[in-house]
Design a protein around this motif. Sequence first.
Motif, PDB file in Angstrom:
ATOM      1  N   ARG A 101       0.849  -1.199   0.000  1.00 26.96           N
ATOM      2  CA  ARG A 101       0.000   0.000   0.000  1.00 26.96           C
ATOM      3  C   ARG A 101       0.872   1.232   0.000  1.00 26.96           C
ATOM      4  N   THR A 102       0.550   2.162  -0.877  1.00 25.73           N
ATOM      5  CA  THR A 102       1.260   3.441  -0.892  1.00 25.73           C
ATOM      6  C   THR A 102       0.564   4.396   0.055  1.00 25.73           C
ATOM      7  N   PRO A 103       1.271   4.907   1.066  1.00 24.21           N
ATOM      8  CA  PRO A 103       0.620   5.793   2.037  1.00 24.21           C
ATOM      9  C   PRO A 103       0.152   7.077   1.378  1.00 24.21           C
ATOM     10  N   ALA A 104      -0.819   7.691   2.033  1.00 23.60           N
ATOM     11  CA  ALA A 104      -1.376   8.944   1.509  1.00 23.60           C
ATOM     12  C   ALA A 104      -0.315  10.018   1.529  1.00 23.60           C
ATOM     13  N   ASP A 105      -0.277  10.773   0.436  1.00 24.59           N
ATOM     14  CA  ASP A 105       0.690  11.854   0.336  1.00 24.59           C
ATOM     15  C   ASP A 105       0.058  13.121   0.881  1.00 24.59           C
ATOM     16  N   PRO A 106       0.605  13.675   1.971  1.00 23.64           N
ATOM     17  CA  PRO A 106       0.003  14.869   2.556  1.00 23.64           C
ATOM     18  C   PRO A 106       0.070  16.068   1.630  1.00 23.64           C
ATOM     19  N   HIS A 107       0.958  16.049   0.636  1.00 24.88           N
ATOM     20  CA  HIS A 107       1.080  17.184  -0.281  1.00 24.88           C
ATOM     21  C   HIS A 107       0.260  17.023  -1.558  1.00 24.88           C
ATOM     22  N   ARG A 108      -0.404  15.824  -1.655  1.00 21.72           N
ATOM     23  CA  ARG A 108      -1.228  15.609  -2.842  1.00 21.72           C
ATOM     24  C   ARG A 108      -2.423  16.540  -2.777  1.00 21.72           C
ATOM     25  N   PRO A 109      -2.806  17.151  -3.801  1.00 25.31           N
ATOM     26  CA  PRO A 109      -3.969  18.048  -3.776  1.00 25.31           C
ATOM     27  C   PRO A 109      -5.226  17.272  -3.454  1.00 25.31           C
ATOM     28  N   PRO A 110      -6.147  17.853  -2.731  1.00 22.38           N
ATOM     29  CA  PRO A 110      -7.351  17.145  -2.300  1.00 22.38           C
ATOM     30  C   PRO A 110      -8.199  16.776  -3.493  1.00 22.38           C
ATOM     31  N   PRO A 111      -8.901  15.614  -3.369  1.00 24.30           N
ATOM     32  CA  PRO A 111      -9.807  15.214  -4.454  1.00 24.30           C
ATOM     33  C   PRO A 111     -10.912  16.231  -4.608  1.00 24.30           C
ATOM     34  N   ASN A 112     -11.531  16.167  -5.782  1.00 18.79           N
ATOM     35  CA  ASN A 112     -12.641  17.078  -6.020  1.00 18.79           C
ATOM     36  C   ASN A 112     -13.842  16.699  -5.177  1.00 18.79           C
ATOM     37  N   PRO A 113     -14.532  17.676  -4.571  1.00 20.70           N
ATOM     38  CA  PRO A 113     -15.732  17.371  -3.779  1.00 20.70           C
ATOM     39  C   PRO A 113     -16.794  16.780  -4.680  1.00 20.70           C
ATOM     40  N   THR A 114     -17.701  16.078  -4.080  1.00 18.56           N
ATOM     41  CA  THR A 114     -18.755  15.381  -4.815  1.00 18.56           C
ATOM     42  C   THR A 114     -20.100  15.696  -4.208  1.00 18.56           C
ATOM     43  N   HIS A 115     -21.126  14.950  -4.583  1.00 15.00           N
ATOM     44  CA  HIS A 115     -22.511  15.216  -4.190  1.00 15.00           C
ATOM     45  C   HIS A 115     -22.779  14.747  -2.767  1.00 15.00           C
ATOM     46  N   GLN A 116     -23.973  15.020  -2.279  1.00 17.24           N
ATOM     47  CA  GLN A 116     -24.408  14.587  -0.952  1.00 17.24           C
ATOM     48  C   GLN A 116     -24.431  13.063  -0.890  1.00 17.24           C
ATOM     49  N   ILE A 117     -24.207  12.519   0.387  1.00 18.96           N
ATOM     50  CA  ILE A 117     -24.133  11.076   0.563  1.00 18.96           C
ATOM     51  C   ILE A 117     -25.388  10.560   1.221  1.00 18.96           C
ATOM     52  N   GLN A 118     -25.627   9.267   1.042  1.00 15.35           N
ATOM     53  CA  GLN A 118     -26.731   8.578   1.692  1.00 15.35           C
ATOM     54  C   GLN A 118     -26.179   7.778   2.869  1.00 15.35           C
ATOM     55  N   CYS A 119     -26.732   7.966   4.059  1.00 17.29           N
ATOM     56  CA  CYS A 119     -26.254   7.279   5.279  1.00 17.29           C
ATOM     57  C   CYS A 119     -27.172   6.120   5.609  1.00 17.29           C
ATOM     58  N   ALA A 120     -26.574   5.081   6.160  1.00 14.75           N
ATOM     59  CA  ALA A 120     -27.349   3.910   6.575  1.00 14.75           C
ATOM     60  C   ALA A 120     -28.153   4.233   7.830  1.00 14.75           C
ATOM     61  N   THR A 121     -29.071   3.297   8.146  1.00 19.11           N
ATOM     62  CA  THR A 121     -29.885   3.462   9.362  1.00 19.11           C
ATOM     63  C   THR A 121     -28.972   3.519  10.580  1.00 19.11           C
ATOM     64  N   GLY A 122     -29.236   4.477  11.446  1.00 25.91           N
ATOM     65  CA  GLY A 122     -28.405   4.658  12.630  1.00 25.91           C
ATOM     66  C   GLY A 122     -27.294   5.639  12.435  1.00 25.91           C
ATOM     67  N   TYR A 123     -27.172   6.187  11.227  1.00 24.10           N
ATOM     68  CA  TYR A 123     -26.151   7.175  10.925  1.00 24.10           C
ATOM     69  C   TYR A 123     -26.835   8.418  10.381  1.00 24.10           C
ATOM     70  N   GLU A 124     -26.158   9.518  10.469  1.00 23.76           N
ATOM     71  CA  GLU A 124     -26.656  10.769   9.926  1.00 23.76           C
ATOM     72  C   GLU A 124     -25.512  11.543   9.300  1.00 23.76           C
ATOM     73  N   GLN A 125     -25.855  12.416   8.361  1.00 23.31           N
ATOM     74  CA  GLN A 125     -24.829  13.189   7.665  1.00 23.31           C
ATOM     75  C   GLN A 125     -24.348  14.326   8.541  1.00 23.31           C
ATOM     76  N   SER A 126     -23.016  14.473   8.615  1.00 26.73           N
ATOM     77  CA  SER A 126     -22.430  15.533   9.430  1.00 26.73           C
ATOM     78  C   SER A 126     -22.237  16.783   8.598  1.00 26.73           C
ATOM     79  N   GLU A 127     -21.736  17.822   9.222  1.00 25.50           N
ATOM     80  CA  GLU A 127     -21.464  19.062   8.496  1.00 25.50           C
ATOM     81  C   GLU A 127     -20.364  18.879   7.475  1.00 25.50           C
TER      82      GLU A 127
END
Length: 432
Positions: A101-127
């Motif tokens: 496994r190649t560890p995450a590169d802290p200097h790699r630019p962040p991925p592009n944001p995406t759409h809202q997510i669907q949470c399973a029962t017992g979970y809720e979407q955070s800020e």
Amino acid sequence: MMLTVMFLAAFTLTTVNSQETEETITYTQCTDGYEWDPVRQRCKDIDECEIVPDACKGGMKCVNHYGGYLCLPRTAQIIVNNGREDTAAESTGGRNNVIRRTPADPHRPPPNPTHQIQCATGYEQSEQNVCQDIDECATGTHNCRADQVCINLRGSFSCQCPSGYQKRGEQCVDIDECNLPPYCHHRCVNTPGSYYCQCNSGFQLAANNHTCVDINECDANNPCAQQCYNILGSFICQCNPGFELSSDRINCEDIDECRTSSYICQYQCVNEPGKFSCICPEGYQVVGARTCQDINECETTNECREDEMCWNYHGGFRCYPRNPCQEPYVLTSENRCVCPVSNAICRELPYSIVYKYMSIRSDRTVPSDIFQIQATTIYPNTINTFRIKSGNENGEFYLRVSIVGGQTSARVQRELGDVLIKPVLQCFGCFS
């Protein structure tokens, strides 16, 4: 199984690469598998293995990866490769699976944001647009009974009975720990939801609150008046010689040895705390702690003059003239006075007078004979007479004359007890 792992890894990598080409919706939104880091102002990977309940089934272990996660066998090994940007699972000659496994590169630019997510029962979407667990116990959305305790789980909750209670049907009932294997050394007392231990008298709970250890009462407060001996669970008291335990078995009472026997001392017993002593009358001394012995003052100290001689008797002494003879008698021996026949006065007087001194014990039974004298037969046709000359002013003595075998004798008897005056017997023409 190895092919499945490789497929999952390749699929995940493809997903990650495709995410990098998507357009950004908003600056603070991230693609699936990532969340916005307000501190670093970029998207960071979400560890699904921590937030997704039972992420992997069938005994597989969860391994977090960029924007997702892998389900690998429990025997798989993970190798971090800092020089490559790929992740793979391989198996060599039947050895355990290995994940590179190649560890995450802290200097790699962040991925592009995406759409809202669907949470399973017992979970809720955070800020941050990630699914987070709902704490039903904190929000009060659980359905636990009043006698139950709500335990939050990942994506759910559990209703359990408090400690010391067990579920019976739909209710929580107290567990009687005293009916279970022995928790307590001596006695167990059950309480709602708990229990405590008690010890028998003479014991105390140890630091573990279960074991009972003996109390050394003699070291703690020494309840005994004199001697204390510790025994298991109790103690016993004993007294010093001359004392006996009282009815409370703690205090000691003096033993009055003088009341136990009338013969413990020859003369008089004096009780003392824890002991006794014997005393003697004046003129006597204690011998062997209990016996009285006469003190011979004539050998120790006396007040007789030079012309007197000391005569010791029981309990005292007397001083008598060294020459008891009176005119016309002359001293012929230590205690005999003779009236010379050449003296005309002596013709009407006894020829000789013998002086004898004796001690008479006061505890002799009465009447009893004290001494006896017998008339002489040297001079034929002699008339013998006996009389008490002095010392019988109170009538304690009397004279008994008897004739046995033609010889006349006289006995001086003691009539009364405790006589201190000694009689002087005068006999004409007799000897002792």
